[in-house]
Design a protein around this motif. Structure first.
Motif, short mmCIF file in Angstrom:
data_model
loop_
_atom_site.label_atom_id
_atom_site.label_comp_id
_atom_site.label_asym_id
_atom_site.label_seq_id
_atom_site.Cartn_x
_atom_site.Cartn_y
_atom_site.Cartn_z
N MET A 155 67.85 8.79 18.34
CA MET A 155 68.18 7.82 17.31
C MET A 155 68.92 8.48 16.16
SD MET A 155 65.92 5.87 14.54
CE MET A 155 64.55 5.15 15.36
N MET A 185 66.76 1.89 27.72
CA MET A 185 66.77 0.74 26.82
C MET A 185 65.50 0.68 25.97
SD MET A 185 69.31 -1.31 26.90
CE MET A 185 70.10 -2.32 28.11
N GLY A 234 62.69 3.23 25.79
CA GLY A 234 62.05 4.47 26.20
C GLY A 234 60.84 4.75 25.33
N ARG A 238 58.01 6.91 20.41
CA ARG A 238 57.13 5.77 20.13
C ARG A 238 56.42 5.44 21.44
NH1 ARG A 238 61.28 2.13 16.33
NH2 ARG A 238 61.50 3.76 14.77
N GLY A 269 70.91 -1.43 16.67
CA GLY A 269 70.80 -0.79 15.36
C GLY A 269 70.12 -1.72 14.38
N GLN A 270 69.67 -1.14 13.29
CA GLN A 270 69.04 -1.97 12.25
C GLN A 270 69.19 -1.26 10.92
OE1 GLN A 270 65.06 -3.30 13.18
NE2 GLN A 270 64.97 -4.67 11.41
N ASP A 286 69.08 8.19 12.35
CA ASP A 286 68.36 7.57 11.25
C ASP A 286 68.87 8.12 9.94
OD1 ASP A 286 67.04 9.79 12.56
OD2 ASP A 286 65.31 9.54 11.25
N GLU A 331 69.21 -5.00 20.86
CA GLU A 331 69.27 -4.47 19.49
C GLU A 331 69.73 -3.02 19.53
OE1 GLU A 331 65.42 -4.18 17.52
OE2 GLU A 331 66.32 -2.61 16.30
N GLY A 389 70.40 3.09 17.77
CA GLY A 389 69.75 3.53 19.01
C GLY A 389 70.76 4.23 19.90
N GLU A 396 55.46 3.23 23.32
CA GLU A 396 55.62 1.81 23.62
C GLU A 396 54.60 1.37 24.67
OE1 GLU A 396 58.04 -0.22 22.36
OE2 GLU A 396 59.36 1.21 21.35
N THR A 423 60.01 7.91 13.24
CA THR A 423 61.02 7.63 12.23
C THR A 423 60.73 8.62 11.10
OG1 THR A 423 61.83 5.94 10.66
CG2 THR A 423 59.54 5.74 11.33
N SER A 430 66.73 2.49 4.85
CA SER A 430 66.95 3.35 6.01
C SER A 430 67.73 2.57 7.05
CB SER A 430 65.64 3.91 6.57
OG SER A 430 64.89 2.90 7.21
N HIS A 431 68.38 3.32 7.91
CA HIS A 431 69.43 2.71 8.74
C HIS A 431 69.46 3.42 10.10
CE1 HIS A 431 70.64 1.23 4.79
NE2 HIS A 431 70.42 2.48 4.39
N GLU A 484 61.05 8.25 7.25
CA GLU A 484 61.08 7.90 5.82
C GLU A 484 60.25 8.86 4.98
OE1 GLU A 484 60.90 5.63 8.20
OE2 GLU A 484 62.54 4.24 7.80
N1 5CA Z 1 63.69 4.09 10.18
C1 5CA Z 1 64.40 2.93 10.64
C2 5CA Z 1 65.86 3.06 10.46
S1 5CA Z 1 66.37 4.66 10.68
C3 5CA Z 1 64.04 2.63 12.09
O1 5CA Z 1 63.30 3.34 12.71
N2 5CA Z 1 64.61 1.57 12.61
S2 5CA Z 1 64.32 0.94 14.03
O2 5CA Z 1 62.93 0.93 14.31
O3 5CA Z 1 64.97 -0.34 14.04
O4 5CA Z 1 65.01 1.81 15.11
C4 5CA Z 1 66.42 2.01 15.06
C5 5CA Z 1 67.06 1.73 16.41
O5 5CA Z 1 66.51 2.59 17.40
C6 5CA Z 1 66.79 0.33 16.95
O6 5CA Z 1 67.72 -0.59 16.42
C7 5CA Z 1 67.00 0.54 18.44
O7 5CA Z 1 68.38 0.44 18.77
C8 5CA Z 1 66.54 1.95 18.66
N3 5CA Z 1 65.19 1.97 19.28
C9 5CA Z 1 64.02 1.61 18.72
N4 5CA Z 1 63.01 1.75 19.60
C10 5CA Z 1 63.55 2.21 20.75
C11 5CA Z 1 63.03 2.56 22.04
N5 5CA Z 1 61.74 2.47 22.30
N6 5CA Z 1 63.89 3.00 22.99
C12 5CA Z 1 65.21 3.11 22.72
N7 5CA Z 1 65.76 2.81 21.53
C13 5CA Z 1 64.95 2.36 20.56
#
Ligand code: 5CA
Length: 445
Positions: free
Chosen positions: A157, A150, A152, A140, A285-286, A159, A283, A320, A142, A109, A316-317, A111
């Motif tokens: 992303m 879904m 990965g 990430r 988006g966030q 952001d 999920e 995915g 994971e 991410t 931040s927003h 920030e």
């Molecule tokens: N910095 C903030 C907002 S930009 C952030 O990183 N938000 S987050 O962690 O919620 O990630 C944003 C979106 O990325 C999530 O809502 C999700 O849809 C997607 N996402 C997160 N992790 C994964 C992943 N491992 N694989 C696929 N999509 C992912």
């Protein structure tokens, strides 16, 4: 595009490693290929849909007044040490050393980096509000990458980051993002419900996740069924109008809708029993408001109207983008394959020639092909020397919303067949009428 020239490695067998339908269908339709756990190559068909989704995100961000930019995937650890997240992020962060033994990382991410850009160039409140975003690969590490795109390890992303002078302005940015996200998901044929959530490693108190209801979703969700009646639709909105954005925010977030992290049984029980739903969601988006967390840590201050330094309010927003392919397929498929919503389909129309090599059928297909292209739409012409059954199966698998079937028998009567992938209904039409209908469907009439 002609199928004989296209790289579309469809699989006949159902891949055994894929546990959910979207992952199975993406592999079977030749959209992605795993290169290592949670890391994928995007083959031409998958890449096309990824780009279509990205395009919708860009359009809706531009509409909301947000600026696109691009930051690097590999970042120096130093900034992350300043914010304290280099240690906090833990095992999910992929750490790398360069040839000079310096600590680098692959961005999960951004920030820190965006705040560094801000503090280098913005020193006055007059240069705010400011919202910038990127669509960029993230990594990430994971613990359990699964379900294909879904969850990965490498994923795509959007952001976005807002910088505002006051909390009130920052909440306007929050609301603006909520509205733009509602529009974005609806254009992709999805209903994504904003739900109160937990902020995790990003931080802050105000956060909503956007969830698409699906049995295969990873999150458990609790909601008042009245939220599923809400749609944004094609209403006009002035994104600069604080009250209007706040009104939409309220409309979409006042009814009970929470993820398991913030679920409150007592509050939930106030919802009439017949409307209380427990389900699963994906999920997609966030959005976050985290105040001055990063601007304090990194010293991002501006001179306020009274000449005194103030720490900026941020949020931040995220969307995915690559996960959305999986979410759309989970929401839209049948036992034959994918059913793409028109807004994201990789090709607008499939053309199936029932008798390749027949002069009349070939000529009719070529003519349809040229007319569809002339509308500014993309056809996929199955010009292979294959049985009709095989051609139909491929078209159904890859999920184009409309198919035109051309055969010598129909042509004798002056007709072709136009079939909707979604309803399965077919109509016999003169070729010109079929083209006119396609033009109307895609707003090209
Ligand atoms: N910095 C903030 C907002 S930009 C952030 O990183 N938000 S987050 O962690 O919620 O990630 C944003 C979106 O990325 C999530 O809502 C999700 O849809 C997607 N996402 C997160 N992790 C994964 C992943 N491992 N694989 C696929 N999509 C992912």
């Amino acid at each position: 595009m002609r199928m004989t020239r296209y790289f579309l490695p469809v699989l006949k067998e159902t891949p055994s490693e894929a546990q959910i339908v979207s992952h199975r269908l993406m592999l079977r339709a030749g959209m992605i290929k795993q290169s290592s756990a949670g890391i994928y190559s995007w083959l031409p068909l998958g890449y096309k849909v990824l780009k279509n989704i990205e395009y919708i995100v860009h359009e809706e961000q531009a509409r909301a007044g947000h600026m696109a930019m691009l930051m690097p995937t590999i970042q120096s650890a130093d900034l992350w040490r300043e914010s304290g997240r280099y240690d906090d992020y833990g095992e999910e962060m992929l750490r790398i050393k360069d040839r000079h033994d310096r600590d680098m990382l692959f961005t999960p991410t951004a920030e820190e980096l965006i705040t560094d850009i801000f503090r280098a160039h913005v020193s006055s409140y007059k240069d705010m509000p400011l919202t910038m975003y990127q669509i960029q690969w993230k990594f990430r590490d994971e613990r359990r990458p699964r379900f294909g795109v879904m969850r990965g390890r490498e994923f795509y992303m959007k952001d976005g980051y807002n910088f505002d002078l006051t909390k009130e302005d920052a909440m306007h940015a929050y609301n603006r993002h909520l509205v733009s996200y509602l529009r974005t998901y609806e254009r992709m044929g999805l209903q994504a419900i904003p739900m109160r959530a937990d902020s995790g490693p990003i931080g802050g108190d105000d956060t909503h996740e956007f969830l698409v209801l699906a049995e295969t979703g990873e999150s458990e969700v609790f909601y008042d069924s009245a939220v599923t009646d809400l749609t944004f639709g094609d209403r006009e909105i002035d994104y600069d109008d604080k009250a209007q954005c706040a009104g939409v925010m309220e409309e979409f977030t006042t009814k009970y809708a929470r993820t398991d992290e913030t679920h409150d049984e007592a509050l939930f029980n106030e919802v009439p029993e017949e409307r209380r739903k427990v389900a699963r969601g994906i999920e997609v988006g966030q959005i976050f408001y985290f105040g001055t967390k990063y601007s304090d840590a990194l010293g991002a201050t501006v001179q306020g109207p009274d000449g005194k330094p103030v720490a900026v309010h941020m949020g931040s927003h995220g969307i995915g983008v690559s996960r959305l392919l999986g979410a759309i397929i989970e929401a839209s498929h049948d036992d034959k394959g994918i059913i793409w919503p028109e807004g994201v389909t990789p090709f607008h129309v499939g053309i199936v020639n029932l008798k390749q090599g027949d002069d009349e059928a070939d000529a009719a297909c070529e003519s349809l092909y040229a007319q569809i292209e002339a509308l500014g739409l993309e056809p996929l012409y199955d010009d292979r020397n294959e049985r009709a059954g095989g051609k139909f199966a491929t078209m159904d698998l890859i999920g184009l919303p409309w198919r035109i079937t051309v055969g010598p028998r129909g042509l004798k009567n002056g007709v072709v067949e136009l079939t909707s992938r979604k309803t399965g209904e077919s109509e016999e039409l003169a070729p010109d009428a079929a083209i006119a209908k396609i033009a109307a469907i895609y707003g090209k009439a």
